[in-house]
Motif scaffolding. Structure first.
Motif, PDB file in Angstrom:
ATOM      1  N   SER A   4     -11.499  -8.443  -4.727  1.00 58.42           N
ATOM      2  CA  SER A   4     -10.995  -8.980  -5.848  1.00 58.42           C
ATOM      3  C   SER A   4      -9.912  -7.799  -5.605  1.00 58.42           C
ATOM      4  O   SER A   4     -10.028  -7.464  -5.194  1.00 58.42           O
ATOM      5  N   PRO A   5      -9.129  -8.741  -6.980  1.00 58.37           N
ATOM      6  CA  PRO A   5      -7.895  -7.948  -6.686  1.00 58.37           C
ATOM      7  C   PRO A   5      -8.584  -7.710  -8.421  1.00 58.37           C
ATOM      8  O   PRO A   5      -7.466  -5.971  -7.813  1.00 58.37           O
ATOM      9  N   THR A   6      -9.037  -6.672  -8.377  1.00 58.87           N
ATOM     10  CA  THR A   6      -9.021  -5.975  -9.394  1.00 58.87           C
ATOM     11  C   THR A   6      -9.444  -4.285  -8.742  1.00 58.87           C
ATOM     12  O   THR A   6     -11.004  -4.777  -8.444  1.00 58.87           O
ATOM     13  N   LEU A   7      -9.800  -3.361  -9.783  1.00 58.48           N
ATOM     14  CA  LEU A   7      -9.998  -2.196  -9.493  1.00 58.48           C
ATOM     15  C   LEU A   7     -12.011  -2.387  -9.186  1.00 58.48           C
ATOM     16  O   LEU A   7     -12.654  -3.018 -10.064  1.00 58.48           O
ATOM     17  N   ALA A  59      -0.868   3.938 -14.413  1.00 57.58           N
ATOM     18  CA  ALA A  59       0.017   2.896 -14.182  1.00 57.58           C
ATOM     19  C   ALA A  59      -0.112   2.517 -12.992  1.00 57.58           C
ATOM     20  O   ALA A  59       0.190   1.294 -13.133  1.00 57.58           O
ATOM     21  N   ARG A  60       0.200   2.902 -12.233  1.00 59.92           N
ATOM     22  CA  ARG A  60      -0.195   2.714 -11.051  1.00 59.92           C
ATOM     23  C   ARG A  60      -1.112   2.102 -10.074  1.00 59.92           C
ATOM     24  O   ARG A  60      -1.069   0.746  -8.539  1.00 59.92           O
ATOM     25  N   TYR A  65      -3.690  -1.324  -5.883  1.00 61.18           N
ATOM     26  CA  TYR A  65      -5.090  -1.982  -5.572  1.00 61.18           C
ATOM     27  C   TYR A  65      -4.974  -3.037  -4.565  1.00 61.18           C
ATOM     28  O   TYR A  65      -5.649  -3.512  -4.149  1.00 61.18           O
ATOM     29  N   ALA A  66      -4.361  -4.554  -6.464  1.00 57.83           N
ATOM     30  CA  ALA A  66      -4.527  -5.558  -5.774  1.00 57.83           C
ATOM     31  C   ALA A  66      -3.538  -5.971  -4.888  1.00 57.83           C
ATOM     32  O   ALA A  66      -3.984  -6.996  -3.492  1.00 57.83           O
ATOM     33  N   ALA A  67      -2.324  -5.166  -4.407  1.00 58.43           N
ATOM     34  CA  ALA A  67      -1.424  -6.144  -3.366  1.00 58.43           C
ATOM     35  C   ALA A  67      -2.448  -5.414  -2.038  1.00 58.43           C
ATOM     36  O   ALA A  67      -1.883  -6.094  -1.001  1.00 58.43           O
ATOM     37  N   VAL A  68      -3.200  -3.921  -2.165  1.00 57.69           N
ATOM     38  CA  VAL A  68      -3.092  -4.016  -0.584  1.00 57.69           C
ATOM     39  C   VAL A  68      -4.795  -3.976   0.121  1.00 57.69           C
ATOM     40  O   VAL A  68      -5.128  -4.816   0.872  1.00 57.69           O
ATOM     41  N   ALA A  69      -5.334  -5.073  -1.629  1.00 60.79           N
ATOM     42  CA  ALA A  69      -6.430  -5.922  -1.543  1.00 60.79           C
ATOM     43  C   ALA A  69      -6.300  -7.155  -0.605  1.00 60.79           C
ATOM     44  O   ALA A  69      -6.770  -8.034  -0.333  1.00 60.79           O
ATOM     45  N   THR A  96      -6.348   4.817  -3.240  1.00 61.51           N
ATOM     46  CA  THR A  96      -6.115   3.411  -3.617  1.00 61.51           C
ATOM     47  C   THR A  96      -6.974   2.959  -2.162  1.00 61.51           C
ATOM     48  O   THR A  96      -7.210   1.612  -2.657  1.00 61.51           O
ATOM     49  N   ALA A  97      -5.833   2.566  -1.458  1.00 64.78           N
ATOM     50  CA  ALA A  97      -5.745   2.539  -0.582  1.00 64.78           C
ATOM     51  C   ALA A  97      -7.000   1.754   0.569  1.00 64.78           C
ATOM     52  O   ALA A  97      -7.984   1.193   0.827  1.00 64.78           O
ATOM     53  N   SER A  98      -7.426   3.264   0.479  1.00 67.98           N
ATOM     54  CA  SER A  98      -9.558   3.511   1.026  1.00 67.98           C
ATOM     55  C   SER A  98      -9.922   3.013  -0.315  1.00 67.98           C
ATOM     56  O   SER A  98     -11.172   2.036   0.683  1.00 67.98           O
ATOM     57  N   TRP A  99      -9.862   2.653  -1.146  1.00 67.87           N
ATOM     58  CA  TRP A  99     -11.312   2.473  -1.627  1.00 67.87           C
ATOM     59  C   TRP A  99     -11.253   0.682  -1.275  1.00 67.87           C
ATOM     60  O   TRP A  99     -12.148   0.157  -1.794  1.00 67.87           O
ATOM     61  N   ALA A 100     -10.003  -0.125  -1.151  1.00 74.16           N
ATOM     62  CA  ALA A 100      -9.538  -1.477  -1.092  1.00 74.16           C
ATOM     63  C   ALA A 100      -9.955  -2.293   0.650  1.00 74.16           C
ATOM     64  O   ALA A 100     -11.083  -2.828   0.462  1.00 74.16           O
TER      65      ALA A 100
END
Length: 326
Positions: A4-7, A59-60, A65-69, A96-100
């Motif tokens: 998913s693109p969501t956190l 904000a970012r 996250y959505a872009a990396v996902a 962020t990228a590590s979470w994705a």
């Protein structure tokens, strides 16, 4: 499995816990300044306090996250057997990228994050502290240009919104070093602007010359067939939380993140797929789609009278991989 693109719930809960009592007005002012700097290719030097880091994250992080996902989804769709165990997150910021990557690859066991901004690294470690996947991540201080050479290799290397912070000569050096550290794959994401596209194009060309294969978004290693002022970029829509809307000063409950990426692999992809370069045009008689194919840019037309093909084409979205039999 598409993510998913969501956190992720864990990350959202960790962020929400740190935002208790945090002034939305103050955060909006800070995040506006930080976002403007990032979109113009600036660095994270403006993020100096815990309040700055939280404002930036609010904000970012959702859009990044959505872009990396989306980029990792594209990679796994073309290379479904990729199962990295180690990750190197270059210019990691708040992680962020590590979470994705953790969501995209259940196989990942070892996470190394690298960034020169100590404020963002502290926030990243706080957010990861109670995570089931990232609690034991390593965050190494230092800049992507100089310190990366000392870091161990990883199965997967990801760099999101980082190469634009460097001078052109340093970008080439960073590209070379990141590829040297990537055992199996490298994914680089940049803002979906003409400048971001130009940076990705230069990196792509440099690494193809070094023996890399393009898994996504391109279905080939040939020069990009697009002609200026056209440029390759994609869009990921994501929902905005109430706090996110307050920070952005926005009424609409969603955000569209424009981005460009390239996913490169050591081994050639077993399959290739055309890529949707724009939203398809759905007309009364036919659907017209702009595709990047192995033979260049093509306009695919699917007539309404071909009911099965038309039904399939109705599901096409900007950025999708389209199998050749479509």
């Amino acid at each position: 499995m598409m993510i998913s693109p969501t956190l992720p719930a864990e990350l959202k809960a960790a962020l929400d816990a740190r935002l208790q009592g945090f002034s939305r007005t103050d955060a909006a002012q800070r995040s506006q300044k930080i976002s403007t700097t990032y979109r113009s290719g600036g660095g994270s030097g403006t993020i100096k306090s815990e309040a700055d880091a939280l404002a930036y994250a609010l904000a970012r992080m959702p859009a990044t996250y959505a872009a990396v996902a989306a980029s990792l989804n594209a990679l796994t769709e073309i290379v479904p057997d990729l199962a990295p165990e180690t990750l190197l997150d270059v210019g990691a910021g708040p992680g962020t990228a590590s979470w994705a990557a953790a969501e995209a690859f259940p196989s990942l066991q070892d996470f190394t994050l690298l960034d020169a901004n100590a404020t963002l690294s502290r926030l990243a470690l706080e957010l990861a502290r109670d995570s089931t996947r990232l609690a034991d991540c390593r965050y190494l201080p230092g800049d992507a240009g100089g310190n990366l050479a000392e870091v161990s290799e990883a199965d997967l290397v990801v760099a999101s919104y980082v190469i634009g912070e460097l001078a052109e000569s340093d970008q080439r050096k960073l590209t070379e070093t990141m590829w040297a550290k990537a055992r199996h794959a490298l994914v680089v994401i940049e803002p979906g602007t003409p400048a971001g596209y130009a940076r990705i194009l230069a990196l792509r060309q440099q690494l193809i010359a070094a023996g890399a294969y393009v898994a996504a978004p391109c279905p080939h290693e040939k020069p990009c067939p697009l002609i200026a002022p056209d440029w390759c970029h994609f869009n990921q829509r994501l929902p905005r939380s109430q706090a996110h809307r307050q920070i952005k000063g926005a009424e609409v409950p969603f955000e569209d993140e424009r981005f460009i990426y390239v996913a490169l692999t050591r081994a050639p992809p077993v399959t290739r797929a055309a890529r949707m370069l724009a939203p398809p045009d759905v007309g009364k008689a036919e659907i017209t789609a702009k595709l990047c194919t192995e033979d260049g840019v093509e306009l695919a037309k699917v007539a309404r009278r071909d009911k099965a093909a038309y039904a399939g084409a109705r599901r096409w979205r900007w950025g999708d991989a389209v199998p050749s039999e479509s």
